[in-house]
Motif scaffolding. Structure first.
Motif, PDB file in Angstrom:
ATOM      1  N   LEU A   1      64.507  30.269  39.191  1.00  0.00           N
ATOM      2  CA  LEU A   1      64.000  29.681  40.431  1.00  0.00           C
ATOM      3  C   LEU A   1      65.049  29.723  41.532  1.00  0.00           C
ATOM      4  O   LEU A   1      64.720  29.977  42.701  1.00  0.00           O
ATOM      5  N   ALA A   2      66.308  29.490  41.179  1.00  0.00           N
ATOM      6  CA  ALA A   2      67.369  29.527  42.186  1.00  0.00           C
ATOM      7  C   ALA A   2      67.513  30.923  42.781  1.00  0.00           C
ATOM      8  O   ALA A   2      67.708  31.085  43.994  1.00  0.00           O
ATOM      9  N   VAL A   3      67.391  31.936  41.931  1.00  0.00           N
ATOM     10  CA  VAL A   3      67.538  33.318  42.399  1.00  0.00           C
ATOM     11  C   VAL A   3      66.286  33.785  43.146  1.00  0.00           C
ATOM     12  O   VAL A   3      66.357  34.295  44.265  1.00  0.00           O
TER      13      VAL A   3
ATOM     14  N   GLN B   1      75.137  20.076  36.446  1.00  0.00           N
ATOM     15  CA  GLN B   1      75.853  21.096  37.206  1.00  0.00           C
ATOM     16  C   GLN B   1      74.935  22.249  37.598  1.00  0.00           C
ATOM     17  O   GLN B   1      74.940  22.723  38.742  1.00  0.00           O
ATOM     18  N   GLN B   2      74.116  22.687  36.660  1.00  0.00           N
ATOM     19  CA  GLN B   2      73.197  23.786  36.948  1.00  0.00           C
ATOM     20  C   GLN B   2      72.120  23.350  37.940  1.00  0.00           C
ATOM     21  O   GLN B   2      71.755  24.095  38.855  1.00  0.00           O
ATOM     22  N   ALA B   3      71.600  22.127  37.771  1.00  0.00           N
ATOM     23  CA  ALA B   3      70.568  21.636  38.677  1.00  0.00           C
ATOM     24  C   ALA B   3      71.113  21.466  40.099  1.00  0.00           C
ATOM     25  O   ALA B   3      70.421  21.772  41.081  1.00  0.00           O
ATOM     26  N   LEU B   4      72.337  20.974  40.220  1.00  0.00           N
ATOM     27  CA  LEU B   4      72.939  20.826  41.550  1.00  0.00           C
ATOM     28  C   LEU B   4      73.124  22.182  42.218  1.00  0.00           C
ATOM     29  O   LEU B   4      72.940  22.318  43.429  1.00  0.00           O
ATOM     30  N   THR B   5      73.484  23.174  41.427  1.00  0.00           N
ATOM     31  CA  THR B   5      73.638  24.527  41.969  1.00  0.00           C
ATOM     32  C   THR B   5      72.300  25.063  42.463  1.00  0.00           C
ATOM     33  O   THR B   5      72.196  25.627  43.560  1.00  0.00           O
ATOM     34  N   ALA B   6      71.248  24.876  41.653  1.00  0.00           N
ATOM     35  CA  ALA B   6      69.913  25.314  42.063  1.00  0.00           C
ATOM     36  C   ALA B   6      69.447  24.550  43.287  1.00  0.00           C
ATOM     37  O   ALA B   6      68.835  25.120  44.211  1.00  0.00           O
ATOM     38  N   GLY B   7      69.723  23.248  43.319  1.00  0.00           N
ATOM     39  CA  GLY B   7      69.327  22.449  44.476  1.00  0.00           C
ATOM     40  C   GLY B   7      69.980  22.926  45.751  1.00  0.00           C
ATOM     41  O   GLY B   7      69.351  22.961  46.820  1.00  0.00           O
ATOM     42  N   ALA B   8      71.251  23.313  45.654  1.00  0.00           N
ATOM     43  CA  ALA B   8      71.945  23.840  46.836  1.00  0.00           C
ATOM     44  C   ALA B   8      71.366  25.187  47.244  1.00  0.00           C
ATOM     45  O   ALA B   8      71.158  25.463  48.431  1.00  0.00           O
ATOM     46  N   ALA B   9      71.079  26.040  46.250  1.00  0.00           N
ATOM     47  CA  ALA B   9      70.516  27.356  46.551  1.00  0.00           C
ATOM     48  C   ALA B   9      69.159  27.241  47.228  1.00  0.00           C
ATOM     49  O   ALA B   9      68.822  28.025  48.126  1.00  0.00           O
TER      50      ALA B   9
END
Length: 301
Positions: free
Chosen positions: A48-50, A77-85
């Motif tokens: 989803l992030a990509v 950590q992964q969810a925060l990265t996706a949220g930022a993306a």
């Protein structure tokens, strides 16, 4: 009731581009959300992030990522990265999965799953809020802080069906993600239990995201038989079997949202009246039937 759609994974040469096209199509059609399951294909958070970064104006959620294989700090950590993306449009849906997967495939203990989820949330939620965590439970330990930008507004939904899990979802999370759970079970079990827990905890009204197979067709009998075939395994997994039993039906095809446009519209209205705040549509059937289903859903946006 907000209407979203479940994404389908592709096995083509560029499957992530296929997911991106599905997200863009859903956004262009005006759907409120898209949801991606996490089973044995792509990692749903990463995908989803990509695939969703270039599409604006639509919520993107996981339905759901199993907790056991990821430490809650790694999940945060992964969810925060996706949220930022995704610029704040990401919703994290998590769940226990099933004993046959967690014990039989991953080799973890599935003992006292509600205890596991409570301890998991005790680490995950503070980290998403930007807090440092020092926690020692019976099954999880953490002494960690993250430097990724906090996301206190990121919705966290739990796949909660049993009473203890629904209580946890109401007390600590933002709601629940359901699958194979029909109108009767939502009205008589899911909505009352989670809403009571949220109110007693002083939290906002919870989201109840209800995912079901859906097919707009004139051949109801054939469509239900097809659902029984495609979704047969969900009638055998204990947690979903319990929801089908609460519904008083024998098989997945009997909770699928099936019928012509008028009938399906009534069934969606009934789900909303039962307490569903979100409907996650999983269209199935022939290309023509899926197209007809999407047209009906779009007419209700």
């Amino acid at each position: 009731m907000r209407i979203g759609v479940m994404l389908k994974e592709s096995s083509g040469e560029d499957p992530l581009s296929s997911i991106e096209r599905q997200i863009a199509r859903a956004a262009g059609d005006g759907f409120a959300s898209v949801w991606m399951s996490h089973i044995f294909g792509f990692d749903a958070i990463t995908a989803l992030a990509v695939a969703g970064r270039g599409v604006s104006g639509i919520e993107l959620g996981t339905a759901v990522v199993p907790t056991y294989p990821r430490h809650p700090a790694a999940m945060a950590q992964q969810a925060l990265t996706a949220g930022a993306a995704l610029r704040g449009r990401f919703t994290l849906g998590i769940g226990l999965s099933h004993r046959v997967v967690i014990e039989g495939m991953f080799g973890y203990s599935f003992d006292k799953p509600a205890r596991h989820m409570r301890e998991y949330l005790s680490v995950l939620l503070p980290l998403l809020n930007g807090e440092r965590v020092a926690f020692e439970g019976e099954t999880l330990r953490a002494d960690i802080g993250l430097t990724a930008p906090a996301a206190p507004a990121m919705p966290v939904l739990i796949a909660a069906l049993a009473p203890r899990m629904l209580k946890l979802a109401g007390e600590l999370a933002d709601g629940t993600v359901l699958w194979m759970t029909g109108r009767k079970a939502v009205a008589e079990h899911i909505a009352p239990t989670i809403t009571k827990a949220a109110r007693e905890a002083g939290r906002p009204e919870p989201r109840i995201a209800c995912g079901l197979p859906i097919s707009v067709t004139d051949d109801v009998e054939a469509a239900r038989a097809k659902a029984d075939e495609v979704f047969a395994m969900y009638g055998q997994l204990p947690s979903y079997r319990a929801m089908l039993d609460r519904e008083g039906v024998a098989s997945p095809g009997q909770v699928a949202v099936v019928g012509d446009e008028e009938s399906v519209g009534r069934q969606l209205d009934d789900l909303a009246a039962a307490g569903a705040t979100d409907f996650m549509a999983s269209p199935y059937g022939s290309r023509e039937t899926v197209g007809r289903t999407l047209e009906l859903l779009k007419s209700r946006l």
